[in-house]
Design a protein around this motif. Structure first.
Motif, PDB file in Angstrom:
ATOM      1  N   GLU A 180      47.361  43.021  30.425  1.00  0.00           N
ATOM      2  CA  GLU A 180      48.299  42.327  29.468  1.00  0.00           C
ATOM      3  C   GLU A 180      47.887  41.018  29.504  1.00  0.00           C
ATOM      4  O   GLU A 180      47.578  40.200  30.616  1.00  0.00           O
ATOM      5  CB  GLU A 180      49.555  42.574  30.032  1.00  0.00           C
ATOM      6  N   ASP A 215      51.581  42.619  24.297  1.00  0.00           N
ATOM      7  CA  ASP A 215      53.142  42.364  24.477  1.00  0.00           C
ATOM      8  C   ASP A 215      53.411  41.402  23.151  1.00  0.00           C
ATOM      9  O   ASP A 215      52.994  40.190  23.346  1.00  0.00           O
ATOM     10  CB  ASP A 215      53.328  41.779  25.997  1.00  0.00           C
ATOM     11  N   HIS A 218      54.241  37.653  23.781  1.00  0.00           N
ATOM     12  CA  HIS A 218      53.186  36.812  24.494  1.00  0.00           C
ATOM     13  C   HIS A 218      52.098  36.122  23.432  1.00  0.00           C
ATOM     14  O   HIS A 218      51.106  36.260  23.842  1.00  0.00           O
ATOM     15  CB  HIS A 218      52.391  37.482  25.626  1.00  0.00           C
ATOM     16  N   HIS A 242      53.616  46.384  24.471  1.00  0.00           N
ATOM     17  CA  HIS A 242      55.034  46.049  24.894  1.00  0.00           C
ATOM     18  C   HIS A 242      55.569  45.325  23.786  1.00  0.00           C
ATOM     19  O   HIS A 242      55.519  44.514  23.566  1.00  0.00           O
ATOM     20  CB  HIS A 242      54.743  44.991  26.219  1.00  0.00           C
ATOM     21  N   ASP A 289      59.185  46.528  26.408  1.00  0.00           N
ATOM     22  CA  ASP A 289      59.423  45.664  27.424  1.00  0.00           C
ATOM     23  C   ASP A 289      60.411  44.544  27.061  1.00  0.00           C
ATOM     24  O   ASP A 289      59.999  43.712  26.587  1.00  0.00           O
ATOM     25  CB  ASP A 289      58.032  45.068  27.789  1.00  0.00           C
TER      26      ASP A 289
HETATM   27 MN    MN Z   1      55.211  42.897  28.938  1.00  0.00          MN
END
Ligand code: MN
Ligand code: LRH
Length: 393
Positions: A180, A215, A218, A242, A289
């Motif tokens: 990730e 993610d 991110h 995520h 997430d």
């Molecule tokens: Mn994450």
């Protein structure tokens, strides 16, 4: 509209929920305690079990090693607990960010003791995966620096490359390693896996079972996430997602709460990869997430799952023959309209039909509210809680 195709794709659309999404979480400015929130791994698995029972879409639960596998706990027992609630242990997340020894990084650190501790965590995580029959290790490194000159960027890069390679080789053939990336926080000068390109190279160098985890929170503002997704799929390097939403940074808000069209566009690229480019998208790991700081935990999770199902269904409904023609004619408006038409389609009645035909409640959130589960867990868990909640306590 081919409803049977839609329904069979919905049957295969499974989204993993995070154990930490059921627990009390906050920000550095505090944590607002919910009497009903899960605290133990059993409570988290019980909640996840109900979300799966109501949605039919969440058979696995992501776990975080330090938060869910207390010292002395037997992972095989936790796997049995999961089964008791009708779910399985999903991706195993080692924790490379909470121990003091990770102050200057985990596997990137110039401190060999920190690197050794990180490897110990991963070897333990590999054991936990074997004992819980999990098929994925999910790596997020908070590693980075806060000031120019604080450490040598390339030395950190090479330390992490060596670590990831050794962990890939130390893990069994049925285990996928998810790498990730995140541009910043908690590091605020350089983060050692800051973007998809770095994660791609780290994964490539680690070995064939290492893939990139996207993610959605991110990415720097303005980043085209679906373009990254399209590239990673075409390179057979997309391991999973995520999902969450954000307005500013890694806000971890509920999926589709700020920009549902962005999630739709991601699902559109996945369907296009499968239907136009012959890519196998069946192994993509969809995970949530999120950190439910204000919303009631269970409602936030159910809302996120049903929103994901709706946005995925809309992406399946894109008229790809019409889109292909419009693109070949370079008719921008018609091309865009095929996506917007699908996105603005009300798929709730179709999803209600998909659910009732499978013995699921047509409206999972309404069914949850009518279940009395909240009252039951509030009575069971509330009295045990320290309601002060300040993270500075
Ligand atoms: Mn994450
Ligand atoms: C880091 C992250 C990572 C998890 C954590 C809970 O921001 O996205 O995936 O370990 O959140």
């Amino acid at each position: 509209m081919d409803v049977s195709k839609l329904f069979s794709l919905l049957d295969d659309f499974k989204i993993e929920t995070p154990s930490w999404g059921y627990a009390d979480t906050g920000t550095r400015f505090g944590k607002f305690i919910q009497p009903a929130a899960a605290a133990t791994i059993e409570e988290k698995l019980a909640d996840a079990g109900l979300v799966n029972k109501l949605t039919g879409a969440c058979p696995t639960v992501a776990v975080h090693v330090l938060w869910d596998f207390k010292p002395g706990s037997n992972p095989a027992d936790i796997a049995k607990l999961a089964e008791k609630y009708g779910v399985k242990i999903g991706s195993i997340n080692p924790n490379f960010f909470e121990e003091q020894i990770y102050k200057f990084g985990a596997s990137t650190s110039s401190d060999p003791l920190a690197r050794e501790e990180a490897t110990n965590q991963v070897l333990r995580s590999i054991e936990i995966a074997q004992q819980t029959n999990s098929k994925a290790l999910s790596f997020w490194f908070s590693d980075g620096t806060n000031y120019p000159g604080q450490d040598d960027i390339v030395s950190r890069k090479r330390r992490l490359e060596a670590a990831l390679k050794s962990w890939h080789d130390a893990s069994s053939d049925d285990l996928t390693l998810l790498v990730e990336y995140k541009p910043f926080e908690p590091a605020f000068y350089e983060t050692d896996i800051a973007d998809w390109g770095m994660a791609y190279l780290y994964a490539k160098k680690a070995g064939p079972r290492a893939k990139v985890l996207v993610d959605t929170g991110h990415h720097l503002q303005g980043c085209n996430i679906e373009q990254i997704v399209a590239w990673l799929i075409d390179e057979d390097m997309l391991g999973g997602f995520h999902f969450n939403d954000r307005k500013f940074a890694d806000d971890d808000l509920t999926l589709g709460s700020i920009d549902p069209y962005a999630v739709f566009r991601i699902f559109h690229e996945i369907r296009t990869a499968a239907e136009w480019h012959g890519k196998d998208v069946s192994k993509i790991a969809y995970m949530i997430d999120q950190s439910h700081n204000l919303k009631p935990k269970m409602e936030a999770m159910i809302q996120s799952v049903t929103t994901a199902q709706e946005l995925y269904a809309k992406a399946i409904l894109v008229d790809r023959d019409k889109l292909r023609i419009a693109q070949s004619e370079r008719n921008i408006v018609d091309a865009e309209e095929t996506l917007k038409t699908a996105f603005s389609t009300d798929v709730k009645p179709l999803l209600a039909q998909w659910r009732t035909e499978r013995g699921l409640p047509a409206d999972p959130l309404a069914a949850y509210r009518a279940s009395g589960y909240l009252e039951e867990i509030t009575a069971a868990r509330g009295p045990k809680k320290n309601m002060s909640g300040s993270s500075y306590a």
